[in-house]
Design an enzyme around this catalytic site. Structure first.
Site, PDB file in Angstrom:
ATOM      1  N   GLY A  87       0.828  -1.213   0.000  1.00  0.00           N
ATOM      2  CA  GLY A  87       0.000   0.000   0.000  1.00  0.00           C
ATOM      3  C   GLY A  87       0.859   1.257   0.000  1.00  0.00           C
ATOM      4  N   GLY A 116       4.495  -7.172   4.322  1.00  0.00           N
ATOM      5  CA  GLY A 116       4.510  -8.071   3.162  1.00  0.00           C
ATOM      6  C   GLY A 116       5.685  -7.763   2.245  1.00  0.00           C
ATOM      7  CG  ASP A 161      -1.351  -0.919   8.046  1.00  0.00           C
ATOM      8  OD1 ASP A 161      -2.268  -0.094   7.903  1.00  0.00           O
ATOM      9  OD2 ASP A 161      -1.147  -1.867   7.259  1.00  0.00           O
TER      10      ASP A 161
HETATM   11  O1  F6P Z   1      -1.342  -1.713   4.603  1.00  0.00           O
HETATM   12  C1  F6P Z   1      -1.985  -0.522   4.324  1.00  0.00           C
HETATM   13  C2  F6P Z   1      -3.465  -0.731   4.143  1.00  0.00           C
HETATM   14  O2  F6P Z   1      -4.070   0.513   3.856  1.00  0.00           O
HETATM   15  C3  F6P Z   1      -4.166  -1.422   5.306  1.00  0.00           C
HETATM   16  O3  F6P Z   1      -4.444  -0.552   6.371  1.00  0.00           O
HETATM   17  C4  F6P Z   1      -5.404  -1.966   4.623  1.00  0.00           C
HETATM   18  O4  F6P Z   1      -5.895  -3.094   5.296  1.00  0.00           O
HETATM   19  C5  F6P Z   1      -4.893  -2.351   3.256  1.00  0.00           C
HETATM   20  O5  F6P Z   1      -3.697  -1.603   3.054  1.00  0.00           O
HETATM   21  C6  F6P Z   1      -5.846  -2.086   2.117  1.00  0.00           C
HETATM   22  O6  F6P Z   1      -5.239  -2.535   0.965  1.00  0.00           O
HETATM   23  P1  F6P Z   1      -5.772  -2.209  -0.511  1.00  0.00           P
HETATM   24  O7  F6P Z   1      -5.530  -0.761  -0.788  1.00  0.00           O
HETATM   25  O8  F6P Z   1      -4.958  -3.095  -1.379  1.00  0.00           O
HETATM   26  O9  F6P Z   1      -7.232  -2.527  -0.513  1.00  0.00           O
END
Ligand code: F6P
Length: 323
Positions: A13, A106, A130
């Site tokens: 992210g 990750g 996070d």
């Molecule tokens: O890891 C950052 C984050 O924004 C988390 O807080 C959230 O669970 C996830 O990524 C959402 O991911 P995506 O943007 O791939 O839906």
């Protein structure tokens, strides 16, 4: 190892401050006379060779921008041995001596897998809203996201008090409750529901009921996305207390974008420069973190394996101040 060129990528992210970090890595490396390659779209870009040289000008006018100028992705192929083999071949092809990976859990797990299978020097930089990486007090993007949430909750409070409503506000954080717990304190919320502290739903319903009857006409509860979501809790309170008006607000991706705060820009700049210092010192496969305002090196294997606990004192502060 005598380093002549490095690659930098952002993965997972996006987080505010990633650009400030790319800028710092790029300029600090160029300062040493090294060549810098930007690897576009994270691990995917490394697999397909989407790689271009970055100059000091490429990173001009970026410190204040959210997102990531070299883009990001969540790569399924990099999870495979074959995917990582292709990535390694491109590292060799471009003559990249060390890889700087800016991302969350990750992304650093990916870096660890690559370094365990191939002779690659990797430095990890914690970039995620996070704040869930062990070994660093803060991750790049966390402070900005926290401030964004607080600004939103302040606005929601206007409606909550005007209408005497209970609001359940769902925030991000994946499996961690840092954003929920600290935004609840900063926004003066009545409670935070976080995965690190098992909240009994009956307790919560009783607590809200008591609070409203006694002295408060409205309540705000921040719910971490890890905890089954705000809808779930709102439904239960609606059933138990039909006399109250309950609303849910899911903040979603607006928490992830926007201009980084000064804190995140400074953190990103310091960590970026420190990543080049670490390479000069011969460090490899470490994440650069910040502890008590000092730069620290944490083995990536440890940063991704260990759980980062939430300080119980924060839980205590909220429960005392929400009476
Ligand atoms: O890891 C950052 C984050 O924004 C988390 O807080 C959230 O669970 C996830 O990524 C959402 O991911 P995506 O943007 O791939 O839906």
């Amino acid at each position: 190892m005598d380093i002549k060129s490095i690659g930098v990528l952002t993965s997972g992210g996006d987080a505010p401050g990633m650009n400030a970090c790319i800028r710092a890595v790029t300029r600090a490396a160029i300062f040493e006379g090294w060549k810098v390659y930007g690897i576009y779209r994270g691990w995917e870009g490394l697999i397909i060779g989407n790689i271009k040289e970055l100059t000091t000008e490429s990173v001009s006018n970026t410190i204040q921008r959210g997102g990531t100028i070299i883009k990001t992705a969540r790569s399924e192929e990099f999870r495979t041995v074959e995917g990582r083999q292709k990535a390694y071949e491109n590292i060799k092809k471009f003559g990249i001596d060390a890889l700087i990976v800016i991302g969350g859990n990750g992304s650093l797990a990916g870096a660890q897998a690559l370094a365990s299978e191939h002779d690659v020097t990797v430095i990890g930089l914690p970039g995620t809203i996070d704040n869930d990486l062990y070994g660093t007090d803060s991750t790049i993007g966390y402070d900005t996201a926290l401030n964004t949430i607080v600004e939103c909750v302040d606005k929601i409070r206007d409606t909550a008090t005007s209408h005497d409503r209970i609001f359940f506000v769902e925030v991000m954080g994946r499996d961690a409750g840092f954003l929920a717990q600290n935004s609840a304190i900063a926004a003066g919320a009545e409670a935070a529901i976080i995965p690190e502290d098992n909240t009994d739903i009956d307790q919560l319903a009783t607590f809200i009921g008591r609070g409203i009857r006694k002295s408060k006409n409205s309540s705000i509860v921040i719910v971490s996305e890890a905890d089954g979501g705000a809808m779930h809790y709102a439904e239960r309170v609606r059933k138990e207390y039909p006399q109250y008006e309950v609303r849910v607000s899911i903040l979603g991706h607006l928490q992830r974008g926007g201009k980084p705060t000064a804190f995140d820009r400074i953190l990103a700049s310091r960590l970026g420069v420190a990543s080049i210092d670490a390479l000069k010192e011969g460090q490899r496969n470490v994440m650069i973190g910040i502890k008590n305002d000092q730069i620290v090196y944490v083995p990536i294997a440890r940063a991704i394996k260990m759980d980062k606990p939430i300080d119980k004192e924060l839980i205590n502060v909220l429960s005392i101040l929400s009476i």
